[in-house]
Design a protein around this motif. Structure first.
Motif, mmCIF file in Angstrom:
data_model
loop_
_atom_site.group_PDB
_atom_site.id
_atom_site.type_symbol
_atom_site.label_atom_id
_atom_site.label_comp_id
_atom_site.label_asym_id
_atom_site.label_seq_id
_atom_site.Cartn_x
_atom_site.Cartn_y
_atom_site.Cartn_z
ATOM 1 N N PRO A 230 0.551 -1.181 -0.039
ATOM 2 C CA PRO A 230 -0.065 0.041 0.077
ATOM 3 C C PRO A 230 0.729 1.273 -0.099
ATOM 4 O O PRO A 230 1.985 1.396 0.685
ATOM 5 C CB PRO A 230 -0.836 0.085 1.246
ATOM 6 C CG PRO A 230 -0.482 -1.434 1.803
ATOM 7 C CD PRO A 230 0.588 -2.060 1.220
ATOM 8 N N PRO A 231 0.559 2.319 -0.814
ATOM 9 C CA PRO A 231 1.396 3.382 -0.939
ATOM 10 C C PRO A 231 1.432 4.170 0.502
ATOM 11 O O PRO A 231 0.688 4.347 1.401
ATOM 12 C CB PRO A 231 0.886 4.300 -1.864
ATOM 13 C CG PRO A 231 -0.461 3.687 -2.015
ATOM 14 C CD PRO A 231 -0.671 2.331 -1.713
ATOM 15 N N VAL A 232 2.464 4.881 0.795
ATOM 16 C CA VAL A 232 2.457 5.628 1.940
ATOM 17 C C VAL A 232 2.685 7.065 1.435
ATOM 18 O O VAL A 232 3.280 7.691 0.554
ATOM 19 C CB VAL A 232 3.825 5.461 2.744
ATOM 20 C CG1 VAL A 232 3.621 4.074 3.471
ATOM 21 C CG2 VAL A 232 5.139 5.475 2.170
ATOM 22 N N VAL A 233 1.956 8.310 2.296
ATOM 23 C CA VAL A 233 1.951 9.579 2.138
ATOM 24 C C VAL A 233 2.740 10.328 3.235
ATOM 25 O O VAL A 233 2.594 9.814 4.487
ATOM 26 C CB VAL A 233 0.699 10.158 1.902
ATOM 27 C CG1 VAL A 233 0.816 11.701 1.761
ATOM 28 C CG2 VAL A 233 -0.114 9.396 0.779
ATOM 29 N N PHE A 234 3.786 11.112 2.974
ATOM 30 C CA PHE A 234 4.545 11.901 4.038
ATOM 31 C C PHE A 234 4.760 12.956 3.577
ATOM 32 O O PHE A 234 5.222 13.370 2.659
ATOM 33 C CB PHE A 234 5.542 10.839 4.664
ATOM 34 C CG PHE A 234 6.557 10.573 3.469
ATOM 35 C CD1 PHE A 234 6.433 9.509 2.865
ATOM 36 C CD2 PHE A 234 7.739 11.387 3.613
ATOM 37 C CE1 PHE A 234 7.068 9.222 1.769
ATOM 38 C CE2 PHE A 234 8.582 11.072 2.453
ATOM 39 C CZ PHE A 234 8.262 9.905 1.653
ATOM 40 N N LYS A 235 4.926 13.815 4.739
ATOM 41 C CA LYS A 235 5.834 15.226 4.457
ATOM 42 C C LYS A 235 7.121 15.344 4.822
ATOM 43 O O LYS A 235 7.639 14.671 5.821
ATOM 44 C CB LYS A 235 4.982 16.261 5.432
ATOM 45 C CG LYS A 235 5.164 17.649 4.949
ATOM 46 C CD LYS A 235 4.191 18.644 5.828
ATOM 47 C CE LYS A 235 4.360 19.933 5.308
ATOM 48 N NZ LYS A 235 3.666 21.050 6.198
ATOM 49 N N VAL A 236 7.973 15.765 4.045
ATOM 50 C CA VAL A 236 9.315 16.023 4.386
ATOM 51 C C VAL A 236 9.519 17.250 5.306
ATOM 52 O O VAL A 236 9.301 18.230 4.671
ATOM 53 C CB VAL A 236 10.281 16.358 2.793
ATOM 54 C CG1 VAL A 236 11.498 16.576 3.371
ATOM 55 C CG2 VAL A 236 9.934 15.277 1.751
ATOM 56 N N GLU A 237 10.087 16.776 6.352
ATOM 57 C CA GLU A 237 10.253 18.004 7.474
ATOM 58 C C GLU A 237 11.274 18.361 7.527
ATOM 59 O O GLU A 237 12.564 17.780 7.312
ATOM 60 C CB GLU A 237 9.806 17.197 8.906
ATOM 61 C CG GLU A 237 8.529 16.734 8.877
ATOM 62 C CD GLU A 237 8.288 15.916 10.231
ATOM 63 O OE1 GLU A 237 9.215 15.761 10.925
ATOM 64 O OE2 GLU A 237 7.219 15.210 10.508
ATOM 65 N N GLU A 238 11.443 19.790 7.815
ATOM 66 C CA GLU A 238 12.883 20.607 7.825
ATOM 67 C C GLU A 238 13.746 19.858 8.761
ATOM 68 O O GLU A 238 15.037 19.826 8.688
ATOM 69 C CB GLU A 238 12.678 22.141 8.067
ATOM 70 C CG GLU A 238 14.038 22.929 7.903
ATOM 71 C CD GLU A 238 13.125 24.419 8.478
ATOM 72 O OE1 GLU A 238 13.066 25.009 7.469
ATOM 73 O OE2 GLU A 238 13.064 24.496 9.425
ATOM 74 N N GLY A 239 13.217 19.701 10.118
ATOM 75 C CA GLY A 239 14.054 19.237 11.028
ATOM 76 C C GLY A 239 14.598 17.771 10.836
ATOM 77 O O GLY A 239 15.693 17.601 11.159
ATOM 78 N N ALA A 240 13.750 16.945 10.091
ATOM 79 C CA ALA A 240 14.216 15.640 9.920
ATOM 80 C C ALA A 240 15.347 15.765 8.885
ATOM 81 O O ALA A 240 16.594 15.087 8.850
ATOM 82 C CB ALA A 240 13.170 14.878 9.105
ATOM 83 N N ILE A 241 15.173 16.621 7.850
ATOM 84 C CA ILE A 241 16.585 16.636 7.006
ATOM 85 C C ILE A 241 17.805 17.513 8.004
ATOM 86 O O ILE A 241 18.634 16.856 7.508
ATOM 87 C CB ILE A 241 16.246 17.939 5.981
ATOM 88 C CG1 ILE A 241 15.102 17.453 4.897
ATOM 89 C CG2 ILE A 241 17.504 18.080 5.065
ATOM 90 C CD1 ILE A 241 14.539 18.635 3.965
ATOM 91 N N GLN A 242 17.471 18.114 8.689
ATOM 92 C CA GLN A 242 18.685 18.731 9.471
ATOM 93 C C GLN A 242 19.461 17.726 10.236
ATOM 94 O O GLN A 242 20.651 17.517 10.306
ATOM 95 C CB GLN A 242 18.232 19.980 10.483
ATOM 96 C CG GLN A 242 17.816 21.320 9.633
ATOM 97 C CD GLN A 242 17.026 22.234 10.421
ATOM 98 O OE1 GLN A 242 16.300 21.768 11.466
ATOM 99 N NE2 GLN A 242 17.669 23.468 10.421
ATOM 100 N N ARG A 243 18.717 16.865 10.978
ATOM 101 C CA ARG A 243 19.300 15.680 12.079
ATOM 102 C C ARG A 243 19.759 14.638 10.825
ATOM 103 O O ARG A 243 20.868 14.209 11.325
ATOM 104 C CB ARG A 243 17.996 15.255 12.399
ATOM 105 C CG ARG A 243 17.412 15.748 13.821
ATOM 106 C CD ARG A 243 16.607 15.439 14.726
ATOM 107 N NE ARG A 243 15.498 15.198 14.116
ATOM 108 C CZ ARG A 243 14.118 15.702 14.117
ATOM 109 N NH1 ARG A 243 14.547 16.999 14.733
ATOM 110 N NH2 ARG A 243 13.045 15.406 13.440
ATOM 111 N N TYR A 244 19.413 14.490 9.883
ATOM 112 C CA TYR A 244 19.862 13.319 8.715
ATOM 113 C C TYR A 244 21.378 13.994 8.332
ATOM 114 O O TYR A 244 22.239 13.355 8.455
ATOM 115 C CB TYR A 244 18.967 13.236 7.596
ATOM 116 C CG TYR A 244 19.536 12.405 6.507
ATOM 117 C CD1 TYR A 244 19.446 10.790 6.774
ATOM 118 C CD2 TYR A 244 20.336 12.853 5.476
ATOM 119 C CE1 TYR A 244 20.293 10.317 5.611
ATOM 120 C CE2 TYR A 244 20.956 12.053 4.547
ATOM 121 C CZ TYR A 244 20.724 10.643 4.570
ATOM 122 O OH TYR A 244 21.331 9.769 3.799
ATOM 123 N N ALA A 245 21.267 15.385 7.892
ATOM 124 C CA ALA A 245 22.583 15.797 7.729
ATOM 125 C C ALA A 245 23.715 16.074 8.455
ATOM 126 O O ALA A 245 24.756 15.445 8.256
ATOM 127 C CB ALA A 245 22.357 17.317 6.989
#
Lengths: 153, 156
Positions: free
Chosen positions: B19-34
């Motif tokens: 089943p497909p998943v829908v999600f929003k790309v979060e700024e904080g998640a990008i920062q923590r990943y980087a």
């Protein structure tokens, strides 16, 4: 940040600027949290031992992320990463921590690359890329294609 | 030592979409990943710098997306399904291939679809090994396919 590199600056055989990395147990926990990869293989001693890899290993995906970092640092803000692939050929083991912030001495990893092909039509450059540990073992190898800005434009 | 035999019940899973998943790309998640990767490009971490960049916002480093777990796919459930159909219990990540088709940035809303693209039997140093390729495709809120990822896993 490094100066912008242009398509005309590189030739087949040119080296991608080496990126140096270390991995610590602490960084693996940080990466697990940031990526959502909570496989116990990367933080639980017994789990790793039972799987036959000795002790917790560096996430393949972290080494892959280092290779992405290698290419994006090299291509600069005006470059575009189009493709990247890599394979995990061997295990790498993180340095353990001796204090809250500092790890013990141990392996350092060198992310490297070399230009294998230039495509004049779209200013893309193909590279072979790899992560090499202190023993010179290439446990992660792959390829990447980046589009570079041209001076001719 | 022998080549792993792909059973019929495993073959039936090839081509099946989760089943497909829908999600929003979060700024904080990008920062923590980087930060976790050690990527120092301000485009991924410095909100003010990024606001003045050509993109006008914090952008995800390539590879931020494409790990099926963090984007809502229940990969372990999928592997349980494979194991019930005969896949060996040992699991290692074999590698990945990305086609980065368009940039992904903070605020984007993506739909991700994943399927078992192929299952092959091989012999590796771990013994009889099942090699599975999962393909995931991500489409943004403007209908553009932004990323195609092929992950390879080894069950042994």
């Amino acid at each position: 940040m490094a100066k912008q590199i242009f398509y005309e600056d590189v030739q087949v055989g040119s080296e991608v600027t080496t990126l140096e990395k270390i991995a610590t147990t602490r960084m693996l926990v940080q990466y697990a949290g940031a990526s959502g990869d909570f496989n116990p293989l990367h933080y639980e001693e017994d789990f790793a031992k039972n799987l036959g890899v000795g002790r917790p290993i560096v996430h393949g995906l972290l080494k892959r992320a280092w290779l992405v970092n290698l290419m994006t640092d090299w291509m600069g803000q005006e470059g575009t990463l189009k493709r990247l692939s890599c394979r995990y050929r061997g295990m790498d083991y993180p340095r353990k921590m001796k204090s809250f912030e500092d790890p013990v001495d141990g392996d350092t990893w060198y992310c490297k690359g070399k230009v294998t092909k230039k495509n004049d039509a779209d200013h893309t450059v193909e590279c072979e890329i790899w992560v090499e540990n202190s023993k010179g073992e290439k446990n992660t190898t792959g390829a990447a294609t980046v589009m570079l800005p041209s001076k001719a434009k | 030592m022998a080549v792993f035999t792909v059973t019929d019940s495993l073959k039936q899973l090839i081509g099946q979409k989760e089943p497909p998943v829908v999600f929003k790309v979060e700024e904080g998640a990008i920062q923590r990943y980087a930060q976790a990767v050690g990527d120092k490009n301000p485009q991924h971490s410095d909100v003010e710098w990024a606001a003045n960049s050509k993109w006008g916002r914090v952008m995800a480093p390539p590879g931020f997306m494409g790990w099926p777990i963090s984007t809502g796919f229940n990969l372990f459930k999928l592997f349980e399904k494979l194991m019930k159909a005969g896949a060996p219990m040992g699991l290692l990540d074999g590698g990945v291939e990305y086609d980065f088709l368009a940039p992904i940035g903070a605020g984007d809303i993506l739909v991700g679809e994943i399927m078992v693209a192929s299952i092959e039997g091989r012999e590796t140093k771990m013994g009889p090994t099942m090699v599975t390729t999962l393909q995931s495709t991500y489409t943004n809120q403007r209908g553009a396919v932004v990323l195609v990822v092929r992950n390879t896993f080894l069950n042994f």
